[in-house]
Enzyme design. Sequence first.
Site, mmCIF file in Angstrom:
data_model
loop_
_atom_site.group_PDB
_atom_site.id
_atom_site.type_symbol
_atom_site.label_atom_id
_atom_site.label_comp_id
_atom_site.label_asym_id
_atom_site.label_seq_id
_atom_site.Cartn_x
_atom_site.Cartn_y
_atom_site.Cartn_z
ATOM 1 N N TRP A 102 -18.961 17.661 12.788
ATOM 2 C CA TRP A 102 -18.033 17.049 11.842
ATOM 3 C C TRP A 102 -18.039 17.850 10.554
ATOM 4 O O TRP A 102 -19.094 18.093 9.973
ATOM 5 C CB TRP A 102 -18.452 15.609 11.537
ATOM 6 C CG TRP A 102 -18.381 14.697 12.726
ATOM 7 C CD1 TRP A 102 -19.410 14.286 13.514
ATOM 8 C CD2 TRP A 102 -17.205 14.087 13.264
ATOM 9 N NE1 TRP A 102 -18.951 13.452 14.509
ATOM 10 C CE2 TRP A 102 -17.596 13.309 14.377
ATOM 11 C CE3 TRP A 102 -15.850 14.125 12.913
ATOM 12 C CZ2 TRP A 102 -16.688 12.581 15.157
ATOM 13 C CZ3 TRP A 102 -14.962 13.392 13.683
ATOM 14 C CH2 TRP A 102 -15.369 12.631 14.779
ATOM 15 N N THR A 125 0.849 -1.181 0.000
ATOM 16 C CA THR A 125 0.000 0.000 0.000
ATOM 17 C C THR A 125 0.890 1.239 0.000
ATOM 18 O O THR A 125 2.081 1.161 0.264
ATOM 19 C CB THR A 125 -0.877 0.057 1.258
ATOM 20 O OG1 THR A 125 -0.013 0.218 2.386
ATOM 21 C CG2 THR A 125 -1.683 -1.216 1.424
#
Lengths: 514, 514
Positions: free
Chosen positions: A416, A175
Amino acid sequence: MLSTTGSEAYGYPLLIRHLLVNVADQSDAEIVSGDLRFSYRDFVDRVTRLAGLLAARGVRAGDTVAVMDWDSHRYLECYFAIPMMGAILQTVNVRLSPAQIDFTLRQSGAAFLLHHADFTHLCDQLLPGLPQIGGVIVMEGAADEDGYEALIAATSPDFAFADFDENAIATTFHTTGTTGDPKQVFFSHRQLVLHAITLAATLANQPDGQGLRRTNVYMPMTPMFHVHAWGMPYAATMLGVKQVYPGRYDPATLLALKQREDVDFSHCVPTILRMLLDAARGERLAPWTFVIGGAPLPLALAQEAAAAGITTLVGYGMSETGPIITLARSAPEDIAGRCRAGFPALLVQARIDTAHGGELLLRAPWLTQGYATQADSDALWAGGWMHTGDVGAVDPDGALRIVDRLKDIIKTGGEWVSSVDLEDLLVAQPGIAEAAVIGIPDTKWGERPAAFLVASQGAQPPDPDQLCAALEHHVTSGRISRYAIPERLLMVDALPRTSVGKIDKKALRLLLAE
Amino acid sequence: MLSTTGSEAYGYPLLIRHLLVNVADQSDAEIVSGDLRFSYRDFVDRVTRLAGLLAARGVRAGDTVAVMDWDSHRYLECYFAIPMMGAILQTVNVRLSPAQIDFTLRQSGAAFLLHHADFTHLCDQLLPGLPQIGGVIVMEGAADEDGYEALIAATSPDFAFADFDENAIATTFHTTGTTGDPKQVFFSHRQLVLHAITLAATLANQPDGQGLRRTNVYMPMTPMFHVHAWGMPYAATMLGVKQVYPGRYDPATLLALKQREDVDFSHCVPTILRMLLDAARGERLAPWTFVIGGAPLPLALAQEAAAAGITTLVGYGMSETGPIITLARSAPEDIAGRCRAGFPALLVQARIDTAHGGELLLRAPWLTQGYATQADSDALWAGGWMHTGDVGAVDPDGALRIVDRLKDIIKTGGEWVSSVDLEDLLVAQPGIAEAAVIGIPDTKWGERPAAFLVASQGAQPPDPDQLCAALEHHVTSGRISRYAIPERLLMVDALPRTSVGKIDKKALRLLLAE
């Protein structure tokens, strides 16, 4: 009930080899790579020769064979020959630093290496420290008698592929996470075959012009070292699609190949799309369908692409997912609808973990079962679902939206704020080419957003007051909360990026901390 | 190389249940059955209730549940609920004789039976002799308080489906071979899931108007008891396609449903197509795509269908193959090209065994691994390939043609004559609706062809001399050998057929022997 099994019944393990069982008989399309052209019969013949060549060089089932190349027919041959002989294909991310490449080759235990001549200097540096790599072939044209082409030509096409357990590992790579060392992921034959068939079924069931079918012409623009080029080469080869491999990405070459070969299906990160549109300078590019992934697709960029004749649709996935998880689809004129992650592919189960920040959790038949270390693997699969680290939400029509990375979402004033949402609104303003938003610690509000901005080519630097006024407008309309107005706006020449072109927010946080 | 697996990693067995993981969220299409209409959310809810109902009646994983019904939403619910709970769905061929139905129920060891009210009388006769069948539900409408609909409505939708081995048997049924008792075949969850995805990928990659995609409207016209209605209901349901279930086949009803619901994709044997065209009396039926299988499609019939707006393409398969093996495809105007069996589906490996009469041998991930008896299973899979009993040939474009049944091909004068070829030429003659050719023993030539002919509705009976003259023309052109001119031409009112509509050549041989 009495059911019996024929004593010689063929159980048909799902092996990469089986993707090729009938394509050479059915397809009269070509595989184009630079100035070379191959029929599917040539291709299958060359795959068989490559396996014979590697076997003659000592490669055995279970060995890891590392490949460092740009997108080529040779890479495609490696995609098949290496797993088909029972060995493991390691697709090395050549954009990592030399130290990281060394790390990935060491961790994979690669026993053999095929590399493009562009990496000879790098490999000369690394190989003395990697004695387990017992052989090297340079992926060179016919002129070099020790190169790949000459060796393939000198090998007979009689390698006999054997059957083995479909759960054997076929591919591995690392990754490109922005935190810590790259993590190694693994995919089995079974997983890649299921990914290929399901991807083919899902893509072909997209609305006209929003998918890939047998009659399209395919050219990758996500590197083949990056998550199997999104699995498209396996699906396209199985279908016998005409394929065009463009070598090292260069916008002018990509555009020339599109026109010369009638390419009409590609995939890339938004940055490559941006580069292509800049290089095209208004040239009409229709028909050309782009699956966009790796980063959010700003609506403004998608609209600009549409004006040039390009149909964009987002696909969502990650290194751990093989990668295809979702594909967007919508009515042709609904460009915004296709900027969302879209609809889970066949067999994909997606769940929003509302109890834990809205993280997207997944099940599918092709997700990596783990990493190299047990603790990482256990964390990835805690609770029996794969943790994506992404915050997702589902629209009323069933389409998935990726709200943000779980670690990038900004908590300010008890609310958020999605950094991605805010970037989208900023890029929609005149004079702004790119935007990246991060949270900065704030003693009163917890966090506050800071935005890094890149001005459009030739444009005046934007006026911060005008920008904030434009954002206030979105506060009034209810699109964003008032806490989303950035605390700081910073103009930069370019945004730092990871090796696969994603914005490196870790680097931005460090930059701001300095 | 060290790869680890998350201790809670989900391995994702290929289970029928997984075909439904995201369809209710994505599809706003309906499942229509007579006058009833259901959303996919309704459907998934009803499947869950049905599993709960059967569990409450004592059905357990591993039990066989037999179903006798016409094509309905209830049958579709059984396709899913019974395997999903780990039980085995037996699709009973209701066109077999009572003795044969008794045989199949006995051999399968069915523990439970769901049947349409049309079969109450038959079941009342059979059930006393089948004490292992511990429960019965009549698939009745809401009016009957002990019927299927009332029971489903009274069951709560909270049945929890568990995971199990993907190699568990999901479905079973009996072949309709014309020799000996019907043979029982078996399909696992893994096989049916792989069949569904691969079929979906193959169909959606057909040329426009020659396949099935998410936006089509599907109506089966091959009974659901017959080889999973060719696997189409599983693929169509997974994709969230609009589906129309027509009950017991009646040409007028089928035509009315086509028009009312905009059906544009179906499949059937040639006999059903013949009946529909007769019933349509020249009505335009476009757009409507028919996959034709079970028997050769005569070019004349395909042309007549085209004139009515129907696109035909042949699919090849058999009870043992799940069934899809090949699908024809060609340019829209090339009707003859689609009368061939066509191209192997993805993952299908087809081989012509030239050493043994040109028999077609197969490998695919969804072929039955055997029958109820070991000797039959071993013969089916002798040499590691499935024996079809069909003689195949491959055209230069890679398309497969089925030349004949291995047992129907006629050896005369040292040459092989295809009974199918000859039937095709006979049907192309004016005044002939249907033809069946068999070999009759001949002391001089080994065998000689005999043809049974059915005259077209309202047409003059054809003149035998003219027919033979027409065939002589094909001898001159080299299309057939001179040995292919039939020794005998017999006019009959109708051809004997098996329970699924195939011409019963065994019966014709007996007829001629008498």
